[in-house]
Design a protein around this motif. Structure first.
Motif, PDB file in Angstrom:
ATOM      1  N   LYS A  22       0.838  -1.205   0.000  1.00 28.05           N
ATOM      2  CA  LYS A  22       0.000   0.000   0.000  1.00 28.05           C
ATOM      3  C   LYS A  22       0.875   1.259   0.000  1.00 28.05           C
ATOM      4  N   ARG A  26       1.196   4.089  -2.931  1.00 28.81           N
ATOM      5  CA  ARG A  26       0.953   5.504  -2.609  1.00 28.81           C
ATOM      6  C   ARG A  26       2.111   6.375  -3.122  1.00 28.81           C
ATOM      7  N   GLY A  71     -12.247  -0.903  -3.537  1.00 28.55           N
ATOM      8  CA  GLY A  71     -11.562   0.255  -4.087  1.00 28.55           C
ATOM      9  C   GLY A  71     -10.083  -0.049  -4.284  1.00 28.55           C
ATOM     10  N   ASP A  73      -7.783   2.705  -4.500  1.00 21.24           N
ATOM     11  CA  ASP A  73      -7.019   3.869  -4.056  1.00 21.24           C
ATOM     12  C   ASP A  73      -6.361   3.492  -2.729  1.00 21.24           C
ATOM     13  N   ASP A  75      -5.275   5.116  -0.373  1.00 25.30           N
ATOM     14  CA  ASP A  75      -5.609   5.972   0.777  1.00 25.30           C
ATOM     15  C   ASP A  75      -7.050   5.822   1.246  1.00 25.30           C
ATOM     16  N   THR A  76      -7.951   5.420   0.352  1.00 34.41           N
ATOM     17  CA  THR A  76      -9.379   5.469   0.706  1.00 34.41           C
ATOM     18  C   THR A  76     -10.154   4.215   0.331  1.00 34.41           C
ATOM     19  N   TYR A  77      -9.476   3.068   0.234  1.00 36.48           N
ATOM     20  CA  TYR A  77     -10.201   1.909  -0.295  1.00 36.48           C
ATOM     21  C   TYR A  77     -11.199   1.332   0.722  1.00 36.48           C
ATOM     22  N   HIS A  78     -12.327   0.863   0.194  1.00 35.00           N
ATOM     23  CA  HIS A  78     -13.355   0.204   0.997  1.00 35.00           C
ATOM     24  C   HIS A  78     -13.745  -1.105   0.310  1.00 35.00           C
ATOM     25  N   ASP A  85     -20.964  -2.258   3.386  1.00 27.86           N
ATOM     26  CA  ASP A  85     -19.555  -1.913   3.549  1.00 27.86           C
ATOM     27  C   ASP A  85     -18.986  -2.849   4.621  1.00 27.86           C
ATOM     28  N   THR A  87     -15.634  -3.427   5.146  1.00 26.28           N
ATOM     29  CA  THR A  87     -14.211  -3.140   5.304  1.00 26.28           C
ATOM     30  C   THR A  87     -13.714  -3.559   6.681  1.00 26.28           C
TER      31      THR A  87
END
Length: 223
Positions: A22, A26, A71, A73, A75-78, A85, A87
């Protein structure tokens, strides 16, 4: 259209695959895919539907209705199953307890491998770091960058113990050994296949490990 650069990362439990992958994604400005989340999400789905996780037929029959989204991304994955949700829910002890028998099924692995490849194909960034257990050999065997991230068992146990508050080192170590033993019956994640670069983080701290991974990416993918 420039082809997405795929970085495939394998490794045993406690090797830092998720956090290092991760962080590398990034820093590169790329996407990140945690494949283990899909196995956990399917396990959550099986538990939520009150199915028997040890009944292969019940698990396999549930696959067509498994509506999974994640997701990419870093930084913001769910993680979603349908509209739920999950997560956080996929990390609960109840779900963790049933992952192994579900993940061991060849039909499950084939189904999810197809799903991972579809996610990779639809990545809208220049690259994606994909991490898990059989990424370099099964999911992305043709990836231009393939890495085996590993460390000595004692170091992996210490790192995992630091992550899990309230668990004794002995308990964490035994759980880690059980996980590796169970998964090794399905995939070989302890030895680098041909063309796979080993990054041993035994003597490295977190930032040094991320640096080492990015150096492999830059050398192999010329970025």
């Amino acid at each position: 259209m420039t082809e997405t650069i795929v970085v495939a990362v394998d490794g045993p439990a406690g090797s830092g695959k998720s956090s290092v992958s991760k962080a590398a994604a990034r820093r590169l400005g790329w996407a990140y895919l945690d494949t283990g989340a899909a196995y956990r999400a399917l396990s959550w789905y099986v538990v939520a539907r009150r199915l028997d996780p040890t009944d292969p037929g019940a698990v396999i029959n549930a696959l067509p209705d498994f509506d999974y989204r994640i997701g990419t991304d870093p930084d913001t994955y769910h993680v979603f199953v349908g509209e739920d949700d999950v997560t956080e829910a996929i990390r609960t002890p109840e779900v963790t307890a049933v992952v192994a028998p579900i993940a061991r099924l060849p039909e499950v692995r084939t189904f999810l491998t197809g799903l991972f490849r579809d996610i990779i194909r639809h990545t809208d960034r220049g690259g994606i770091v994909v991490e898990g257990r059989d990424i370099t050999t099964v999911v992305c065997p043709d990836a231009p960058v393939r890495i085996l991230l590993t460390a000595d068992e004692a170091v992996r146990m210490a790192r995992r113990s630091a992550e899990l508050t309230g668990h004794s080192p002995a308990h964490v170590g035994e759980a880690l050994r059980r996980r590796d033993a169970a998964d090794s019956r399905v995939v070989d994640f302890m030895n680098a296949a041909d063309g796979v670069t080993t990054v041993d983080s035994t003597e490295l701290d977190f930032d040094q490990t991320v640096d080492a991974v990015i150096q492999v990416v830059q050398k192999a993918a010329h970025v």
